[in-house]
Design an enzyme around this catalytic site. Structure first.
Site, short mmCIF file in Angstrom:
data_model
loop_
_atom_site.label_atom_id
_atom_site.label_comp_id
_atom_site.label_asym_id
_atom_site.label_seq_id
_atom_site.Cartn_x
_atom_site.Cartn_y
_atom_site.Cartn_z
N LYS A 190 3.36 -7.95 -13.78
CA LYS A 190 3.32 -8.36 -12.38
C LYS A 190 3.16 -9.87 -12.38
CE LYS A 190 1.44 -7.47 -7.85
NZ LYS A 190 0.85 -6.43 -6.99
N GLY A 218 0.78 -1.23 0.00
CA GLY A 218 0.00 0.00 0.00
C GLY A 218 0.81 1.28 0.00
N ILE A 269 0.97 2.59 -8.53
CA ILE A 269 0.85 3.93 -9.11
C ILE A 269 2.19 4.36 -9.70
CG2 ILE A 269 0.27 6.34 -8.66
CD1 ILE A 269 -2.06 4.28 -8.46
#
Length: 206
Positions: A32, A12, A17
């Protein structure tokens, strides 16, 4: 040609981003290898929306697991055996590879992401928060990667500017300070591209 791994000091912290911003800035491919947790959409979906690259540049995961937890446990819950041979690097460049959680998150019961990064032997960008606790988390991440011989490209910060923390991490960790992404009120491709252009130098990723 150019290829980077993006890891974080914690879950997080803004890895996805930042990965989207870097993918867009380099017109790179994004990958990923293990997605754990599908309820809120996969990270590749967010990158596809934010990076502004052709759809073919957003590569499919090697594993898509249902439970949002560490990949080793998510795989067990799904009855899947993670085969490390299936997360060998794709033969495309430029390439941005995003890990899961932090450097010492287990991929299997015997292997952490940091171990996989050492196998890949690509430069790693550490994404770190700027808030309280980030100095400790960042320096621990740097130590864990260095202990395995993983090349560290630098640290990318996400959050409000905290000059002393950012400078301290990079001085004590002897790593490059790449820049900082602010928290964005409106998260879309134009806003993210502008924030990256203002906070980073794309030539530092050449």
């Amino acid at each position: 040609m150019t290829a980077f791994v993006v890891t974080g000091t914690d879950t997080g912290v803004g890895k996805t981003i930042f990965s989207a911003a870097l993918t867009g800035a380099l017109n790179a491919h994004y990958w990923k290898p293990v997605q754990a947790g599908l309820e809120d959409g996969a990270d590749r979906d967010h990158v596809a929306r934010l990076a502004g690259v052709p759809a073919s540049h957003v590569l499919p995961e090697s594993y898509r697991l249902n439970t949002p937890c560490s990949p080793h446990r998510a795989a067990e819950l799904d009855g899947v055996v993670l085969d490390l041979a299936r997360i060998a690097l794709p033969d495309v460049r430029p390439l941005v590879v995003e890990g899961a959680g932090g450097a010492l998150v287990p991929v299997t019961r015997n292997t952490t992401y940091a171990d996989v990064f050492a196998w890949w032997n690509l430069p790693v960008v550490i994404v770190a928060r700027t808030g309280l606790g980030t100095i400790n988390h960042s320096l621990l991440t740097i130590e864990a990667l260095r202990a395995r011989g993983v090349p560290i490209h630098g640290v990318a910060f996400v959050g409000d500017a905290v000059e002393d923390s950012e400078a301290t991490i990079c001085a004590m960790g002897e790593v490059r300070r790449l820049g900082r992404l602010p928290m964005l009120g409106q998260l879309d491709r134009p806003a993210l591209a502008q924030a990256f252009a203002e906070g980073f130098r794309v030539e530092d990723f050449a």
